[in-house]
Enzyme design. Sequence first.
Site, PDB file in Angstrom:
ATOM      1  N   LYS A 167     -52.958 -57.698  28.277  1.00  0.00           N
ATOM      2  CA  LYS A 167     -53.383 -59.029  28.649  1.00  0.00           C
ATOM      3  C   LYS A 167     -52.181 -59.856  29.094  1.00  0.00           C
ATOM      4  CE  LYS A 167     -51.806 -61.671  26.280  1.00  0.00           C
ATOM      5  NZ  LYS A 167     -50.350 -62.020  26.086  1.00  0.00           N
ATOM      6  N   TYR A 212     -55.409 -66.300  24.050  1.00  0.00           N
ATOM      7  CA  TYR A 212     -56.068 -65.807  22.829  1.00  0.00           C
ATOM      8  C   TYR A 212     -57.148 -66.790  22.384  1.00  0.00           C
ATOM      9  CZ  TYR A 212     -52.491 -62.223  22.191  1.00  0.00           C
ATOM     10  OH  TYR A 212     -51.679 -61.127  22.352  1.00  0.00           O
TER      11      TYR A 212
END
Length: 369
Positions: A114, A199
Amino acid sequence: MPLKPDLPEPESVERRVGLAIVGLGKLSAEELIPAIRTSQHTRVAALVTSDLEEGRSFARAFDLTENDVYSYEQFEGLKDREDVDAVYIVLPNSLHREYTERAARMGKHVLCEKPLSVNAEEAQAMVEACRAAGVHLMTAYRCQYTPHHWAARNAVQSGTLGQIKLLDSIHVQVEEDPEAWRMKLDLAGGGPLPDVGLYSLNIIRFVLGTEPEWVFAAQHQPKENPLFREVEESVAFMLGFPGGVIANCLTSYGAHKTTTLRILGDQGSALMDPAFSYTGLSLSLTDKAGETLPAFASYDQFGLEIDHFAQRIRDGKTPWTPGEEGVQDHRIMDAIYQSARTGQVVRLGASAGQDLFRGEKPDLPGQEN
Ligand code: NAD
């Protein structure tokens, strides 16, 4: 009391899915390679690095041979390696697309760190390259594979907390090296938002299972500070979900390490603090009966995520966090930056349904006590 680990015996080494690790930085060395070595279904089959000497010393330490070490220029040499089923891309964000496309052309599946890329357009191109080549693309969202985050999601989805009204999340840390790739816009695609704020965004979408309809954001970039010449220091962003659910998030490279998630319903609440660390996650659930602190067997977040990827390679089903899940976060982050630039709410449009960008649910050990 934590549950006893209830894991099946790992497969024999020969049968495991072979991964080539692309990029031997901090995450690969300290977390991923150790996690793969203790995983159920995967093994390190090759290493790709700019520093062949360092690669060879890694190879010696991890029972590989010198022939398992490739430079970035030798990447296509993996094509003929039948024991390499997939690549795990652990490079600066702007390089994810190039290595995904090169892997797809070789017919190798891709697990990509990510954020998936640097914006929605680049990320979408990665999805299309893998679709055209008939290989899996999975975004490595480790927090969507932990028993703690699933317990928080289950509390939301089961109605234990009543109707969800509000969420808030903080993910901040201090960065001190102005020369690090994370501080370079062309390599990182942004500052703390795509690195750590992601996140909060991703896990709020995961616990709710729905998609935001609008975003509103403000950011601060003190360009006189050498650290923040190219990327922002802080972003505050709000997300509006179906049914009037509002989330409020803070991310920064200038504030002491903090990771939290709070979910507020009309009959209860959930708090994770820390919410996004590699170990030591903490969840408390409060309802009319009082507070509970679910306990879980110890687990390795990266190992659970990587084993899920291996199982999807085996059964051909879509991973829980495919490339599309990474594209959707980029689409929202692009809108967050647009809102911060313009001072306006950015509307993303309505999208009905649950888990629109996700695939096969993961099997998790010791989910609840
Ligand atoms: P790092 O700086 O420690 O390692 C990056 C690697 O890329 C190094 O091996 C470096 O040599 C190589 N590299 C190749 N070309 C480069 C270039 N032009 N500039 C700089 N490095 C180059 O970074 P990291 O912390 O390992 O992060 C790598 C990826 O992993 C990023 O996408 C990051 O967002 C992601 N990440 C994810 C997590 C997680 O918890 N899932 C945690 C940390 C990092």
